[in-house]
Scaffold this motif. Structure first.
Motif, PDB file in Angstrom:
ATOM      1  N   ALA B  15       0.814  -1.221   0.000  1.00 20.82           N
ATOM      2  CA  ALA B  15       0.000   0.000   0.000  1.00 20.82           C
ATOM      3  C   ALA B  15       0.843   1.265   0.000  1.00 20.82           C
ATOM      4  O   ALA B  15       0.366   2.345  -0.322  1.00 20.82           O
ATOM      5  CB  ALA B  15      -0.956   0.008   1.190  1.00 20.82           C
ATOM      6  N   LYS B  16       2.123   1.121   0.355  1.00 14.41           N
ATOM      7  CA  LYS B  16       2.983   2.297   0.405  1.00 14.41           C
ATOM      8  C   LYS B  16       3.661   2.612  -0.933  1.00 14.41           C
ATOM      9  O   LYS B  16       4.368   3.602  -1.049  1.00 14.41           O
ATOM     10  CB  LYS B  16       4.075   2.094   1.466  1.00 14.41           C
ATOM     11  CG  LYS B  16       3.554   2.170   2.886  1.00 14.41           C
ATOM     12  CD  LYS B  16       4.638   2.593   3.879  1.00 14.41           C
ATOM     13  CE  LYS B  16       5.623   1.492   4.165  1.00 14.41           C
ATOM     14  NZ  LYS B  16       6.373   1.657   5.406  1.00 14.41           N
ATOM     15  N   CYS B  17       3.462   1.736  -1.926  1.00 14.30           N
ATOM     16  CA  CYS B  17       4.196   1.892  -3.189  1.00 14.30           C
ATOM     17  C   CYS B  17       3.837   3.220  -3.854  1.00 14.30           C
ATOM     18  O   CYS B  17       2.681   3.534  -4.080  1.00 14.30           O
ATOM     19  CB  CYS B  17       3.894   0.732  -4.126  1.00 14.30           C
ATOM     20  SG  CYS B  17       4.708   0.899  -5.730  1.00 14.30           S
ATOM     21  N   SER B  18       4.868   4.008  -4.181  1.00 12.59           N
ATOM     22  CA  SER B  18       4.649   5.317  -4.800  1.00 12.59           C
ATOM     23  C   SER B  18       4.508   5.199  -6.313  1.00 12.59           C
ATOM     24  O   SER B  18       4.188   6.165  -6.981  1.00 12.59           O
ATOM     25  CB  SER B  18       5.823   6.250  -4.488  1.00 12.59           C
ATOM     26  OG  SER B  18       6.970   5.839  -5.224  1.00 12.59           O
ATOM     27  N   GLY B  19       4.798   4.007  -6.837  1.00 13.49           N
ATOM     28  CA  GLY B  19       4.724   3.843  -8.288  1.00 13.49           C
ATOM     29  C   GLY B  19       5.907   4.464  -9.015  1.00 13.49           C
ATOM     30  O   GLY B  19       5.856   4.673 -10.224  1.00 13.49           O
ATOM     31  N   CYS B  20       6.999   4.734  -8.300  1.00 15.73           N
ATOM     32  CA  CYS B  20       8.124   5.419  -8.953  1.00 15.73           C
ATOM     33  C   CYS B  20       8.916   4.497  -9.873  1.00 15.73           C
ATOM     34  O   CYS B  20       9.665   4.949 -10.711  1.00 15.73           O
ATOM     35  CB  CYS B  20       9.062   6.031  -7.910  1.00 15.73           C
ATOM     36  SG  CYS B  20      10.130   4.834  -7.081  1.00 15.73           S
ATOM     37  N   GLY B  50      -3.116   5.073  -8.701  1.00 11.40           N
ATOM     38  CA  GLY B  50      -2.960   5.234  -7.263  1.00 11.40           C
ATOM     39  C   GLY B  50      -2.793   3.906  -6.541  1.00 11.40           C
ATOM     40  O   GLY B  50      -2.365   3.868  -5.400  1.00 11.40           O
ATOM     41  N   LEU B  51      -3.145   2.812  -7.213  1.00 13.59           N
ATOM     42  CA  LEU B  51      -3.036   1.497  -6.569  1.00 13.59           C
ATOM     43  C   LEU B  51      -1.839   0.749  -7.161  1.00 13.59           C
ATOM     44  O   LEU B  51      -1.945  -0.388  -7.581  1.00 13.59           O
ATOM     45  CB  LEU B  51      -4.342   0.711  -6.737  1.00 13.59           C
ATOM     46  CG  LEU B  51      -5.609   1.449  -6.289  1.00 13.59           C
ATOM     47  CD1 LEU B  51      -6.841   0.574  -6.505  1.00 13.59           C
ATOM     48  CD2 LEU B  51      -5.504   1.866  -4.808  1.00 13.59           C
ATOM     49  N   ASP B  52      -0.722   1.425  -7.211  1.00 10.77           N
ATOM     50  CA  ASP B  52       0.489   0.832  -7.763  1.00 10.77           C
ATOM     51  C   ASP B  52       1.054  -0.167  -6.763  1.00 10.77           C
ATOM     52  O   ASP B  52       0.959   0.053  -5.556  1.00 10.77           O
ATOM     53  CB  ASP B  52       1.562   1.907  -8.002  1.00 10.77           C
ATOM     54  CG  ASP B  52       1.005   3.212  -8.555  1.00 10.77           C
ATOM     55  OD1 ASP B  52       0.075   3.767  -7.948  1.00 10.77           O
ATOM     56  OD2 ASP B  52       1.517   3.674  -9.572  1.00 10.77           O
ATOM     57  N   GLY B 133      15.165   5.751  -1.031  1.00  8.86           N
ATOM     58  CA  GLY B 133      14.189   6.809  -1.235  1.00  8.86           C
ATOM     59  C   GLY B 133      13.219   6.952  -0.071  1.00  8.86           C
ATOM     60  O   GLY B 133      12.368   7.837  -0.081  1.00  8.86           O
ATOM     61  N   GLY B 134      13.314   6.040   0.892  1.00  7.30           N
ATOM     62  CA  GLY B 134      12.477   6.162   2.080  1.00  7.30           C
ATOM     63  C   GLY B 134      11.047   5.682   1.897  1.00  7.30           C
ATOM     64  O   GLY B 134      10.215   5.906   2.773  1.00  7.30           O
ATOM     65  N   TRP B 135      10.762   5.018   0.791  1.00 11.42           N
ATOM     66  CA  TRP B 135       9.390   4.517   0.631  1.00 11.42           C
ATOM     67  C   TRP B 135       9.191   3.244   1.454  1.00 11.42           C
ATOM     68  O   TRP B 135       8.110   2.960   1.916  1.00 11.42           O
ATOM     69  CB  TRP B 135       9.080   4.250  -0.850  1.00 11.42           C
ATOM     70  CG  TRP B 135       9.139   5.498  -1.665  1.00 11.42           C
ATOM     71  CD1 TRP B 135       8.208   6.498  -1.690  1.00 11.42           C
ATOM     72  CD2 TRP B 135      10.187   5.920  -2.545  1.00 11.42           C
ATOM     73  NE1 TRP B 135       8.621   7.501  -2.528  1.00 11.42           N
ATOM     74  CE2 TRP B 135       9.828   7.181  -3.070  1.00 11.42           C
ATOM     75  CE3 TRP B 135      11.398   5.361  -2.943  1.00 11.42           C
ATOM     76  CZ2 TRP B 135      10.634   7.881  -3.973  1.00 11.42           C
ATOM     77  CZ3 TRP B 135      12.193   6.050  -3.843  1.00 11.42           C
ATOM     78  CH2 TRP B 135      11.805   7.300  -4.339  1.00 11.42           C
ATOM     79  N   LYS B 165      -8.681  -0.883   0.673  1.00  7.81           N
ATOM     80  CA  LYS B 165      -7.854  -0.335   1.751  1.00  7.81           C
ATOM     81  C   LYS B 165      -7.624   1.165   1.566  1.00  7.81           C
ATOM     82  O   LYS B 165      -7.717   1.939   2.516  1.00  7.81           O
ATOM     83  CB  LYS B 165      -6.509  -1.069   1.783  1.00  7.81           C
ATOM     84  CG  LYS B 165      -5.537  -0.495   2.803  1.00  7.81           C
ATOM     85  CD  LYS B 165      -4.305  -1.379   2.924  1.00  7.81           C
ATOM     86  CE  LYS B 165      -3.246  -0.716   3.781  1.00  7.81           C
ATOM     87  NZ  LYS B 165      -2.705  -1.568   4.807  1.00  7.81           N
ATOM     88  N   ILE B 166      -7.313   1.568   0.325  1.00 13.63           N
ATOM     89  CA  ILE B 166      -6.918   2.962   0.108  1.00 13.63           C
ATOM     90  C   ILE B 166      -8.122   3.862  -0.188  1.00 13.63           C
ATOM     91  O   ILE B 166      -8.228   4.963   0.329  1.00 13.63           O
ATOM     92  CB  ILE B 166      -5.856   3.043  -1.009  1.00 13.63           C
ATOM     93  CG1 ILE B 166      -4.577   2.345  -0.530  1.00 13.63           C
ATOM     94  CG2 ILE B 166      -5.566   4.494  -1.399  1.00 13.63           C
ATOM     95  CD1 ILE B 166      -3.474   2.233  -1.552  1.00 13.63           C
TER      96      ILE B 166
END
Lengths: 622, 175
Positions: B15-20, B50-52, B133-135, B165-166
């Protein structure tokens, strides 16, 4: 062939449904790089001789999707969208973040040139070298979220059928329009990923005029070969390291500015720029973070910053709204500019604007303009189809945004954007309402005012920009200042996100360019002749303009009248911009970029830049 | 974080994945010497904006892919616990994909062999960039006796979970 490029472009004629591959010479790519620069070159070469007659919303206009050599390598992927702008009648290099540019290069193309117009709605599906023009009747009319979902499913299904042994296919990257683009609304965007938009320029309307609902790309190859991978890796790392250390834009994106640009620098549009100061703590970033953020970091290909934050409203009147947490521009334009000061209402409007395929800045600008006319009794409730367009009336603004997207009633008029709407309302009401239009060259001004002098634009930045009110392309002296349009043109031509370059040494981007392409380029060479040449092309096409409107620098290289009114409140109360001073600064700028005292590029400068044909075309304006 | 040579696992906080997609860049640079998202052993899916989330091998306790391979091209690394692909033996039949509960293995885009995360010989590059990157979506942990197989899920299944969840209730409507 220059390294870093895929080496070919796709040209799609939607009138004849013919597709071909084309190439540009190394010389052209060296001079114009890609993205915005190359867009100016392509548009001038193909349409320059008849520029004033080209209807931006007619089939003869081109729609360009262009990457640059640094796309995919420089952290923060973007793609540049361009064509003749239905807002300025000139050229805007409008970039949007996402994976589209990377996918396109991995598919083997540096860009797509769309010509002609389809009779039926279509979308383009590019899978490596296989290009299909597919029917889009079933998607036409759908909002952003439905469009992305349908095309994602459809393309993955096609890929699964065609390549059954591959395993799970990922989604393609998609650029699309919403209903606003379909209805040729001049404030419509070309969008990606629900919330990302190439807004300035109004290219969603161009896409709609071509009946092109979307372009989806799946590229399975690697990014092109580079000259020096070791250096590329090192440079990628230095950009990321700087971002991680400085934290700039990371923690809050630009979302802290919705409060701070008002409270601290007094340069935020409030109630259609009647004020630029507010101290509404209800609009603080802490309120957004604690109440609506559902994901604190969201970003695009290779980005260390991930400045986006996803926001969702889960309870109450605006329940169901989802968007990236409005960045500063959308916070301001769909917040204080409309007299709105709470996160939920702001997120709701931003989400709606996304769904409709409208530009939050341009639409926020025209909504604020309409609301001020209502405040002054110039537009009545009847004129507004019964809407009570009071400041802060979120539902009324939402209803009006829908009317604009579908060109219903008063929405049809406002769909022309602030400047054109002002001219029409002026005729209708027999009075001049341009005093309330906060725009430059048909483009609503970004949410950074100039009256307090505490924000980054100069007093002549919007007046002289070849992209009008675009806050990401501000005219600025000296020409090598980081805010200068000429410097910004490099970011938009090499095509990457300029939010990742704030802290790095200035030469790093040119070093990066050399590591990718193998070509030496200094900042001096970039500024003159290369960037200056691109600027002259953009200036020439902007001034040639037409067919509905033309700009006269003597009248239109100017700030909106509002910027000459004293600020009515806040710590900089009474501050304003001196008209005579600005006029002097404008002349200084003309001189620096080689324009005569009437704002027309000078013959000698154009000849030095080998733009003789531009000089001939401008002769009639002198 | 494990230090000595021992089987490892990459814990994932999807759920924390920024998709970067820095994980894809790092993975493909390491294995292919190119930036090549579709040849990355770890792939970020974004079926709904947003759900990456990253989709990559979970090293199931019973390794169904290894058992399903008709030509014995897959083996288990004693050092790390990763599934190793013998490129020369692999015939690209795709039976490992069907055997995987998450349909995680995928074919190399230009070569005739399957791509499965090999844990970079114990020093996963994706974890490095994600933590830098702190993700912190990805964390290297010691492999214990847990039911790692639970994490082998199809992209649609993961997307559905993250949607709820999100995005909450609204998430269901967006699938």
């Amino acid at each position: 062939m220059i390294l870093g490029y895929a080496g070919k472009f796709l040209e799609v004629d939607l009138s004849t449904k013919k597709v071909k591959e084309i190439k540009f010479s190394d010389d052209i790519l060296k001079d114009y790089i890609g993205g915005r620069g190359l867009a100016a070159k392509i548009l001038w070469d193909r349409l320059g001789s008849k520029w004033s007659e080209i209807d931006p919303l007619g089939p003869e206009n081109l729609l360009l999707f262009l990457t640059g050599p640094l796309t995919g390598f420089f952290p923060g992927g973007r793609i540049c969208v361009s064509g003749k702008s239905p807002q300025s009648n000139g050229v805007v290099g409008s970039t949007v973040a996402g994976e589209f540019g990377v996918e396109l290069k991995c598919a083997g193309y540096d860009g797509i040139i769309v010509t002609g117009a389809s009779e039926e709605p279509v979308y383009l599906f590019v899978k490596d070298s296989e290009v299909e023009i597919r029917k889009a009747n079933h998607i036409w009319g759908k909002d952003a979220k439905q469009t992305v979902s349908k095309i994602t499913k459809e393309c993955r299904e096609l890929l699964r059928e065609r390549f059954p042994r591959k395993g799970e296919w990922r989604e393609p990257s998609i650029l699309y329009i919403g209903p606003a683009g379909e209805n040729k609304v001049r404030t419509a965007v070309v969008a990606a990923k629900w919330t990302h938009a190439a807004g300035y320029g109004g290219y969603g309307a161009v896409m709609g005029s071509k009946k092109l609902k979307a372009v989806a790309v799946k590229g399975t190859g690697p990014l092109p070969e580079v000259a020096d991978m070791k250096s590329v890796k090192r440079l990628m790392q230095s950009v990321c390291k700087d971002v991680y250390e400085s934290e700039l834009w990371r923690r809050w994106g630009t979302g802290a500015a919705g409060y701070e640009v008002g409270a601290k620098t007094s340069s935020e549009p409030i109630r259609n720029w009647q004020e630029e100061w507010h101290d509404e703590k209800s609009f603080g970033v802490d309120q957004f973070e604690n109440r609506v953020w559902v994901k604190p970091y969201w970003g695009d290909f290779g980005c260390p910053t991930t400045c986006l934050k996803i926001a969702a409203v889960k309870t109450g009147r605006f329940k169901g709204a989802i968007t990236d947490n409005p960045d500063y521009e959308l916070q301001a334009y769909l917040g204080p500019n409309l007299g709105i000061f709470t996160p939920e209402e702001n997120v709701f409007l931003a989400s709606l604007i996304d769904d409709l395929g409208l530009c939050g800045i341009q639409t926020g600008n025209v909504l604020g303009f309409a609301a001020e006319l209502f405040q002054r009794g110039i537009l009545t409730k009847e004129d507004l189809d019964g809407l009570e367009l009071r400041w802060g009336n979120t539902e009324a603004f939402a209803a009006l945004a829908r009317k604009i997207a579908f060109r219903e009633g008063i929405g049809n008029l406002l769909a022309e954007g602030t400047y054109r709407a002002a001219l029409k309302i002026g005729e209708m009401k027999r009075m001049d309402v341009l005093a309330y239009a906060v725009q430059s060259k048909g483009i609503g001004i970004g949410a950074h005012g100039i009256r307090s002098r505490k924000d980054y634009p100069e007093t002549y930045s919007y007046a002289c920009s070849v992209q009008g009110g675009d806050h990401t392309s501000t005219a600025c002296l000296p020409l090598d200042d980081f805010r200068s349009e000429l410097i910004m043109t490099f970011n938009d031509s090499a095509v990457y996100c300029y939010f990742n370059i704030f802290g790095i040494p200035r030469n790093l981007k040119f070093e990066f360019y050399r590591a990718v392409t193998g070509i030496e380029l200094t900042q001096e060479e970039w500024l003159n002749p290369k960037a200056l040449r691109i600027l002259q092309l953009q200036r020439a096409m902007l001034l040639l303009g037409g067919p509905d409107l033309k700009w006269n620098p003597k009248i239109h290289d100017a700030n909106p009248p509002r910027f000459y009114e004293p600020l009515p409140s806040g710590p900089y109360k009474g501050k304003t911009v001196d008209r005579a001073e600005v006029e002097k600064e404008i002349l200084n700028y003309y001189e620096a970029v080689g324009w005569d005292e009437n704002g027309i590029p000078k013959t000698e400068n154009l000849k030095k830049l080998e733009l003789d044909d531009v000089d001939r075309a401008l002769e009639k304006l002198r | 974080m494990p230090t000595k040579k021992e089987p490892i696992w990459i814990a994932r906080d999807l759920a924390k994945c920024s998709g970067c997609r820095k994980c894809e860049i790092a993975c493909s640079l390491f294995h292919e010497k190119r930036i090549w998202p579709e040849a990355s052993r770890i792939r970020v899916f974004m079926l709904v904006p947003g759900l990456d989330f990253p989709h990559f091998c979970t090293q199931c306790e019973d390794y169904p892919c290894v058992g399903a391979c008709p030509v014995k091209a897959l083996s288990i690394s004693k050092e790390t616990g990763a599934v190793l692909v013998d490129k020369d033996k692999c015939v690209g039949c795709g039976q490992c994909i069907d055997a995987c509960p998450g349909r995680i293995p995928h074919m190399h885009p230009t070569e005739n062999y399957i791509l499965i995360c090999d844990l970079c010989r114990g020093n996963p590059q994706c974890v490095k960039v994600c933590r830098e990157g702190g993700w912190n979506v990805l964390t290297k942990v010691s492999r214990k006796e847990q039911a790692y197989k639970l994490y082998a899920r199809k992209p649609e299944e993961i997307t559905r979970d993250l949607a709820i969840k999100i995005y909450g209730e609204q998430g269901e409507r967006l699938l």
